[in-house]
Design a protein around this motif. Structure first.
Motif: not given
Length: 233
Positions: A178, A181-185, A188, A191, A195, A206, A231
């Motif tokens: 998260g 650049d591993s945020e999209n991995q 759900f 995530k 936030k 970050n 990841t």
């Protein structure tokens, strides 16, 4: 990827600390020497390849694995952590010894109590050995305990200390899925946590990556590896 799956890659980076091509000129021995002499030379060469590694956040889950495995194979470790008494033999590789205090391995383990946010404490770790071949940053903790910018400030202090020491070794940084650049991995539901409940720590994670690791100077003499625990590979 679970932590136990990520460890081989982190340890592989640690293993690179003691590769002869990186830090010392390898000794070439004749192929025609007797077996006993060959074994003796091989043992001497292995001792030459042992590394000195500084581990920041040394008592943490991942960092303690690095400390223990490095010591077990003969390396020297300098660890910085807020409470050195919390460093125990880890569950993953410690087996039946899990949870026991680590011995000093004939003086190869040096533990320093301190905080990475204190430049003087970081300096103590680098002053503990004339030569440090590599550094592992495995910081963690609740923001309520360590502050909102511990990762960012601590990483900056460590990198600056490496530069001041003129290090030419390797830097391995452990962070989380998260971050960067591993945020999209990230799954759900994770995530959502990033936030909400974990928002402050991920702002720090970050910033740690974006401010000090991603724009890593190309002319820097040490090598950087970043590991996002959780990841997939």
């Amino acid at each position: 990827m679970k932590i136990i799956h990520a460890l081989p890659f982190l340890i592989a980076s640690v293993d690179a600390f003691s590769q002869p091509s990186a830090f010392i000129q390898p000794t070439v021995f004749s192929r025609h020497v007797a077996n006993t002499s060959s074994a003796r030379h091989s043992s001497e060469r292995c001792r030459l390849n042992m590394a000195t590694i500084a581990v920041f956040g040394a008592s943490g889950l991942t960092s303690s694995e690095c400390v223990y495995q490095a010591l077990e194979r003969g390396d020297t470790v300098i660890g910085l952590t807020r409470d050195p008494s919390k460093l125990k033999i880890p569950k993953g590789s410690g087996g039946s010894k899990e949870g026991q205090p680590l011995p000093d391995y004939d003086g190869r383990l040096t533990m320093i109590a301190g905080s990475v946010t204190d430049k003087a404490d970081v300096a103590k770790a680098f002053a503990a050995s004339e030569t440090i071949d590599g550094v592992i940053i495995g910081l963690g903790g609740k923001t309520s305990d360590v502050g909102n910018t511990m990762l960012t400030d601590g990483t900056n202090n460590i990198i600056e200390a490496m530069k001041e020491k003129g290090m030419t070794g390797r830097l391995a940084v452990v962070t989380s899925i998260g971050a960067g650049d591993s945020e999209n991995q990230a799954p759900f539901f994770f995530k959502i946590l990033m936030k909400t409940a974990m928002k402050k720590i991920f702002v720090d994670k970050n910033n740690q990556v974006s401010k000090y690791l991603c724009p890593f100077p190309r002319k820097t003499l040490f090598h950087l590896s970043i590991y996002h625990l959780g990841t997939r590979i």
